[in-house]
Design an enzyme around this catalytic site. Structure first.
Site: not given
Ligand code: MEV
Length: 440
Positions: A85, A280, A296, A393
């Site tokens: 990413e 995430k 792992d 991003h």
């Molecule tokens: C993207 O990989 C992760 C985010 O969505 C985490 C978040 O929203 O806190 C930017």
């Protein structure tokens, strides 16, 4: 329609490649070329990778990046991260730099206890089973003495075996709930070997226990396996600074910025839809270091999400507050990691990643990994409550889009420069690219 194949694993590597190319792709020749393009010229290295798994046809690359400037317990680290990413390493590096001048990250190990269970069915009087277990517990432990010997020499081993009656959840279901200290090893093989030893002894001892009826003697072992839920193998990592040190960001005051972060974390605490994405983002940092260090990541993921639900509702793994003018941001996360065994001495890049991390113990690696997760979360939440996520991003994703479009090096330089002053979206990049090409 393709037909099933018998004995695929026994085919040579070439034959496997030919078979997959012919049966599952449109252009076998090109497929074979792509597959072979990723082979390593160094035959020994290629063989090593081929033998990690079954049916290897080629290597699958992921970028390995470095996020420098992590000050953790007053020691500087450059953290290797394996991830696809585009914005993750940049966000981690930015957060590291931010906290480096504000005291850095502080960490504490809250526990290192690993868990494994023997699941079995017993049809009979549970009090009798309890008495039987008390009698045979030392024998069960003894039965795995050869497996435990080395681990004990280094200060680890079996911590406890407990008999748990689970019949209120499932008829006749009992378990041996076992806890271990596995030191610098992740411990999966050690734990599973111990559990299989306990299971075998349990069955044999039951067969000779005179107070059991024939039915009671017939203990049915269902399975023996470690658990990836390890609520007592937990590390805490935190950052803190006076709110005023957070400085104004994107036109908001330091105080508002701190409050916005706390609010965003609190939303993730009460709202599972948000918590999953919030966590995430944490796992973006955690998985990348876990992967780079040959650990792992599926085990880490499963354990982390179970921990996030431990109080009955899925919630945030990070926490934030402001008290007496101090902003504090922290994570508590279970991490079963190893710095010996597994891929650690086998995979040259894993070895290198561990060297870059100054050959940490498993406890030190737990701390580094937790920090990577916290930093990533700080970076994501900071963007979310200020500029929005897309700005950073898309800036990082720009190169991916340009590569997809087949931009030349000159075109890339030109368009990266253009998007320093313009908002990048997929369509805006395509548009600008077309315009640039047409100009020529
Ligand atoms: C993207 O990989 C992760 C985010 O969505 C985490 C978040 O929203 O806190 C930017």
């Amino acid at each position: 329609m393709t037909t099933p194949i018998e004995g695929f694993s026994k085919l040579s590597k070439e034959d496997k490649i030919n078979w997959i190319a012919q049966h599952y792709t449109q252009h076998p020749k090109e497929t074979i070329a792509v597959i072979k393009q990723y082979w390593n010229e160094d035959e020994k290295l290629q063989n090593l990778h081929d033998e990690f798994i079954e049916n290897t046809i080629t290597n699958f690359y992921l970028p390995l990046g470095i996020a420098p400037n992590f000050l953790i317990n007053n020691k500087l680290y450059a953290i290797p991260m394996a991830i696809e990413e585009s914005s993750v390493v940049a966000a981690a590096s930015k957060a590291a730099k931010f906290w480096q001048t504000r005291g850095g990250f502080k960490t504490t190990i809250l526990g290192t206890e690993k868990v494994g269970q023997v699941h079995f069915m017993y049809h009979g009087d549970s009090e009798k089973l309890t008495k039987f277990f008390k009698l045979v517990k030392p024998r069960l432990i003894n039965s795995v003495a050869p497996i435990v010997k080395n681990m004990e020499k280094r200060g680890g081993g079996i911590k406890n075996i407990e008999l748990r009656d689970k019949t209120s959840d499932l008829d006749d279901y009992f378990q041996l709930h076992c806890t271990f200290e596995t030191l610098d090893a992740m411990g999966a093989n050690f734990i599973n070997s111990c559990l299989e030893g306990f299971a075998q002894s349990l069955k044999e001892e039951a067969l000779c226990y005179e107070k059991f009826t024939d039915t009671e003697k017939d203990i049915e072992i269902v399975m023996s396996i470690l658990s990836n839920y390890i609520p007592n193998c937990v590390v805490k990592a935190e950052v803190s600074c006076p709110v005023s040190d957070l400085k104004a960001h994107h036109g908001i005051t330091a105080e508002d910025f701190a409050k916005k972060i706390v609010r965003a974390v609190n939303i993730a605490k009460v709202e599972p839809y948000r918590a999953v994405t919030h966590n995430k983002g944490i796992m973006n940092g955690i998985d990348a270091v876990v992967l780079a260090t040959g650990n792992d990541f599926r085990a880490i993921e499963a354990g982390a999400h179970a921990y996030a639900s431990k109080d009955g509702r899925y919630t945030s793994l990070t926490h934030a507050n402001i008290e007496n003018g101090i902003f504090k941001f922290w994570i508590e996360i279970p991490l079963a990691l190893g710095t010996v065994g597994g891929l650690t001495t086998l995979h040259p890049l894993v070895k290198l990643a561990l060297e870059i991390l100054q050959n940490p113990t498993a406890k030190e690696l737990m701390q580094i990994v937790a920090v990577a997760g916290l930093a990533q979360n700080f970076g994501a939440v900071r963007s979310l409550v200020t500029t929005g996520i897309q700005q950073g991003h898309m800036k990082m994703h720009l190169l991916n889009i340009l590569n997809q479009l087949g931009a030349t090096e000159d075109e890339k330089i030109n368009l990266i420069d253009y998007f320093k002053k313009h908002t990048a979206s997929h369509s805006a990049v395509v548009e600008a690219f077309k315009e640039l090409r047409n100009k020529k």
